[in-house]
Enzyme design. Structure first.
Site, PDB file in Angstrom:
ATOM      1  N   CYS A  76       5.403  -3.413  -9.794  1.00  0.00           N
ATOM      2  CA  CYS A  76       6.326  -3.379  -8.657  1.00  0.00           C
ATOM      3  C   CYS A  76       7.174  -2.116  -8.660  1.00  0.00           C
ATOM      4  O   CYS A  76       7.746  -1.744  -9.693  1.00  0.00           O
ATOM      5  CB  CYS A  76       7.228  -4.617  -8.706  1.00  0.00           C
ATOM      6  SG  CYS A  76       8.449  -4.702  -7.376  1.00  0.00           S
ATOM      7  N   SER A 123       6.515 -16.143  -7.431  1.00  0.00           N
ATOM      8  CA  SER A 123       5.595 -15.053  -7.755  1.00  0.00           C
ATOM      9  C   SER A 123       4.952 -15.358  -9.095  1.00  0.00           C
ATOM     10  O   SER A 123       5.520 -15.077 -10.156  1.00  0.00           O
ATOM     11  CB  SER A 123       6.360 -13.726  -7.807  1.00  0.00           C
ATOM     12  OG  SER A 123       6.908 -13.422  -6.542  1.00  0.00           O
ATOM     13  N   LEU A 124       3.766 -15.926  -9.052  1.00  0.00           N
ATOM     14  CA  LEU A 124       3.063 -16.328 -10.271  1.00  0.00           C
ATOM     15  C   LEU A 124       2.267 -15.145 -10.838  1.00  0.00           C
ATOM     16  O   LEU A 124       2.474 -14.712 -11.962  1.00  0.00           O
ATOM     17  CB  LEU A 124       2.149 -17.513  -9.982  1.00  0.00           C
ATOM     18  CG  LEU A 124       1.514 -18.186 -11.189  1.00  0.00           C
ATOM     19  CD1 LEU A 124       2.567 -18.839 -12.073  1.00  0.00           C
ATOM     20  CD2 LEU A 124       0.474 -19.216 -10.745  1.00  0.00           C
ATOM     21  N   HIS A 125       1.295 -14.664 -10.068  1.00  0.00           N
ATOM     22  CA  HIS A 125       0.558 -13.412 -10.331  1.00  0.00           C
ATOM     23  C   HIS A 125      -0.347 -13.413 -11.561  1.00  0.00           C
ATOM     24  O   HIS A 125      -1.084 -12.450 -11.782  1.00  0.00           O
ATOM     25  CB  HIS A 125       1.499 -12.213 -10.382  1.00  0.00           C
ATOM     26  CG  HIS A 125       2.345 -12.054  -9.158  1.00  0.00           C
ATOM     27  ND1 HIS A 125       1.879 -12.346  -7.890  1.00  0.00           N
ATOM     28  CD2 HIS A 125       3.635 -11.655  -9.009  1.00  0.00           C
ATOM     29  CE1 HIS A 125       2.848 -12.118  -7.018  1.00  0.00           C
ATOM     30  NE2 HIS A 125       3.910 -11.708  -7.664  1.00  0.00           N
ATOM     31  N   GLU A 162      16.644  -1.787   1.047  1.00  0.00           N
ATOM     32  CA  GLU A 162      15.674  -1.762   2.136  1.00  0.00           C
ATOM     33  C   GLU A 162      15.362  -3.163   2.649  1.00  0.00           C
ATOM     34  O   GLU A 162      15.412  -4.149   1.907  1.00  0.00           O
ATOM     35  CB  GLU A 162      14.377  -1.076   1.675  1.00  0.00           C
ATOM     36  CG  GLU A 162      14.574   0.413   1.438  1.00  0.00           C
ATOM     37  CD  GLU A 162      13.294   1.141   1.058  1.00  0.00           C
ATOM     38  OE1 GLU A 162      13.211   2.350   1.350  1.00  0.00           O
ATOM     39  OE2 GLU A 162      12.390   0.532   0.455  1.00  0.00           O
ATOM     40  N   ASN A 191      -0.556  -3.462  -3.308  1.00  0.00           N
ATOM     41  CA  ASN A 191      -0.223  -2.202  -2.645  1.00  0.00           C
ATOM     42  C   ASN A 191       0.088  -1.151  -3.702  1.00  0.00           C
ATOM     43  O   ASN A 191       0.952  -1.357  -4.552  1.00  0.00           O
ATOM     44  CB  ASN A 191       0.989  -2.409  -1.738  1.00  0.00           C
ATOM     45  CG  ASN A 191       0.755  -3.549  -0.767  1.00  0.00           C
ATOM     46  OD1 ASN A 191      -0.133  -3.489   0.072  1.00  0.00           O
ATOM     47  ND2 ASN A 191       1.541  -4.615  -0.900  1.00  0.00           N
ATOM     48  N   CYS A 247       8.932  -5.998 -13.423  1.00  0.00           N
ATOM     49  CA  CYS A 247       7.527  -6.396 -13.308  1.00  0.00           C
ATOM     50  C   CYS A 247       6.670  -5.134 -13.256  1.00  0.00           C
ATOM     51  O   CYS A 247       6.990  -4.175 -12.541  1.00  0.00           O
ATOM     52  CB  CYS A 247       7.309  -7.253 -12.070  1.00  0.00           C
ATOM     53  SG  CYS A 247       8.191  -8.837 -12.131  1.00  0.00           S
ATOM     54  N   CYS A 262      16.600  -3.893  -9.421  1.00  0.00           N
ATOM     55  CA  CYS A 262      16.114  -5.147 -10.003  1.00  0.00           C
ATOM     56  C   CYS A 262      16.065  -4.999 -11.515  1.00  0.00           C
ATOM     57  O   CYS A 262      15.755  -3.916 -12.026  1.00  0.00           O
ATOM     58  CB  CYS A 262      14.725  -5.488  -9.469  1.00  0.00           C
ATOM     59  SG  CYS A 262      14.118  -7.119  -9.972  1.00  0.00           S
ATOM     60  N   GLY A 317      15.122  -6.978  -5.617  1.00  0.00           N
ATOM     61  CA  GLY A 317      15.932  -7.849  -6.444  1.00  0.00           C
ATOM     62  C   GLY A 317      15.366  -9.246  -6.620  1.00  0.00           C
ATOM     63  O   GLY A 317      14.428  -9.650  -5.937  1.00  0.00           O
ATOM     64  N   GLU A 318      15.942  -9.979  -7.553  1.00  0.00           N
ATOM     65  CA  GLU A 318      15.589 -11.366  -7.845  1.00  0.00           C
ATOM     66  C   GLU A 318      16.668 -12.275  -7.257  1.00  0.00           C
ATOM     67  O   GLU A 318      17.792 -12.330  -7.772  1.00  0.00           O
ATOM     68  CB  GLU A 318      15.466 -11.581  -9.356  1.00  0.00           C
ATOM     69  CG  GLU A 318      15.431 -13.035  -9.823  1.00  0.00           C
ATOM     70  CD  GLU A 318      14.385 -13.890  -9.134  1.00  0.00           C
ATOM     71  OE1 GLU A 318      14.776 -14.917  -8.525  1.00  0.00           O
ATOM     72  OE2 GLU A 318      13.179 -13.535  -9.198  1.00  0.00           O
ATOM     73  N   SER A 342      12.114 -16.243  -2.450  1.00  0.00           N
ATOM     74  CA  SER A 342      11.049 -15.946  -3.402  1.00  0.00           C
ATOM     75  C   SER A 342      11.646 -15.601  -4.754  1.00  0.00           C
ATOM     76  O   SER A 342      12.591 -14.808  -4.848  1.00  0.00           O
ATOM     77  CB  SER A 342      10.203 -14.777  -2.895  1.00  0.00           C
ATOM     78  OG  SER A 342       9.204 -14.447  -3.827  1.00  0.00           O
ATOM     79  N   CYS A 366       4.573  -5.437   0.300  1.00  0.00           N
ATOM     80  CA  CYS A 366       5.030  -6.185  -0.877  1.00  0.00           C
ATOM     81  C   CYS A 366       4.959  -5.328  -2.137  1.00  0.00           C
ATOM     82  O   CYS A 366       3.926  -4.745  -2.447  1.00  0.00           O
ATOM     83  CB  CYS A 366       4.151  -7.439  -1.025  1.00  0.00           C
ATOM     84  SG  CYS A 366       4.628  -8.488  -2.401  1.00  0.00           S
ATOM     85  N   CYS A 418      12.202  -9.411   6.066  1.00  0.00           N
ATOM     86  CA  CYS A 418      12.170  -9.431   4.606  1.00  0.00           C
ATOM     87  C   CYS A 418      13.430  -8.717   4.122  1.00  0.00           C
ATOM     88  O   CYS A 418      13.628  -7.538   4.429  1.00  0.00           O
ATOM     89  CB  CYS A 418      10.916  -8.729   4.090  1.00  0.00           C
ATOM     90  SG  CYS A 418      10.840  -8.586   2.289  1.00  0.00           S
TER      91      CYS A 418
END
Length: 347
Positions: A120, A219-221, A93, A296, A117, A113, A164-165, A196, A339, A106
């Site tokens: 996600c 992406s720290l989070h 996507e 989200n 996480c 992935c 994905g990363e 990212s 996101c 995006c």
């Protein structure tokens, strides 16, 4: 029967050598190259200024495994989400996010992935394979066509923040950016591209060694290892200290912008104590911005977004401590395009 070679693996010099070998004129290579990268042809039949005989010969000798649009959804806020199909039937996507000042694409870098996480949707999917550089390029080209058709303007920015990363598909991601920024294809400035990562420290350093010209988002989070371990398994092998070291190395080598991404999760990472720890990290890295992101919701995942009061208190604390911070409101939530929501969910 041997598998056909992907014609997009050839650069212009390689195509010229091929046409010379078959006794054709070198300018046919230039025409073919333009069809592949300027005009974004997705089949040899589209190459109308080549003879039918030559097109058939190319079809016999080469493959052109282009990505196609499988479905598109329109959000009430103007966001577009497209589901793409690869030549071997996988789905990925990508999203176009229009604003007054810019239209941002995006894009995805992997099918699924592997990082899992906890918050996600994509992290719940298995990683099937990496996308090739031309499959990533196809996403951008198709989203650019949608942007022009729907909003009357080309893409202004690209973020590698889809499925994905990106840094676990390092070579293909860098080659796709090389193509997107090349003057003989899309010609976008690398300063308008952001990659990212969830924080692969070794590859962040490699970006520095390769002296890339695009921007980096991390992406720290969570601002402590204890909390980050709970929501991002990658932290066990790439902890905050390793990230701080890698990001300073990257900046010393490139001087490119670094953004920290921080999604607020109710009761998990949204207290004043968390904000204070985040300030400490901000002070250690040449970060130009912290994006505080609205969470989200994802079906089957228990995390909730922070309420408005907690979000405001958190960001006010950052501002008071001289942190450049922005609250990033979600776009496309009604079509699962925001996101962390990309998961090839049917309409």
């Amino acid at each position: 029967m041997a598998e056909k070679v992907n014609i997009r693996d050839f650069d212009l010099a390689g195509l010229k050598a091929y046409f010379e070998k078959i006794g054709d004129k070198k300018f046919r290579a230039i025409q073919t190259y333009e069809w592949l990268w300027k005009k974004n042809a997705r089949s040899f039949d589209e190459m109308s200024n080549l003879s039918i005989e030559l097109r058939n010969k190319l079809k016999e000798e080469f493959s052109l495994p282009a990505v196609s649009i499988d479905a598109t959804q329109h959000s009430m806020d103007g966001t577009l989400k497209s589901r793409f199909k690869t030549h071997d039937g996988h789905l990925i996507e990508g999203v176009v996010i229009p604003t007054e000042k810019r239209n941002t694409a995006c894009v995805s870098s992997q099918i699924g992935c592997s990082l899992a996480c906890a918050f996600c949707a994509t992290g719940k999917m298995d990683r099937k394979r990496n996308l090739t550089f031309d499959e990533i390029y196809d996403q951008v080209a198709l989203l650019n066509e949608q942007s022009e058709k729907m909003y009357g303007t080309k893409l202004s920015n690209i973020v590698y923040m889809g499925m994905g990363e990106p840094l676990l598909n390092y070579k293909n991601v860098l080659k796709s950016i090389e193509k997107i920024t090349a003057s003989d294809s899309m010609g976008m400035s690398p300063k308008r591209i952001t990659v990212s990562t969830a924080g692969v420290a070794k590859m962040i350093k490699q970006l520095g060694d390769d002296n890339v010209r695009f921007n980096l988002a991390v992406s720290l989070h969570a601002a402590t290892d204890e909390k980050r371990d709970k929501i991002m398994a990658i932290n066990e092998s790439n902890n905050i200290a390793a990230l701080v070291e890698a990001l300073n190395y990257f900046y010393d080598k490139t001087k490119n912008d670094i953004t920290l991404e921080y999604v607020l999760l109710k009761g998990e990472n949204d207290t004043l104590e968390d904000a204070a720890e985040l300030v400490k990290i901000y002070r250690k890295i040449p970060t130009h911005l912290i994006n505080v992101i609205e969470y989200n919701s994802v079906l089957g995942i228990d995390f909730e977004k922070s309420d408005e009061d907690s979000t405001q208190i958190f960001t006010d604390y950052l501002v008071q401590h001289k942190v450049n911070v922005r609250i990033r409101r979600s776009r496309g939530k009604d079509i699962d395009a925001a996101c962390g929501q990309l998961a090839n969910k049917d309409k």
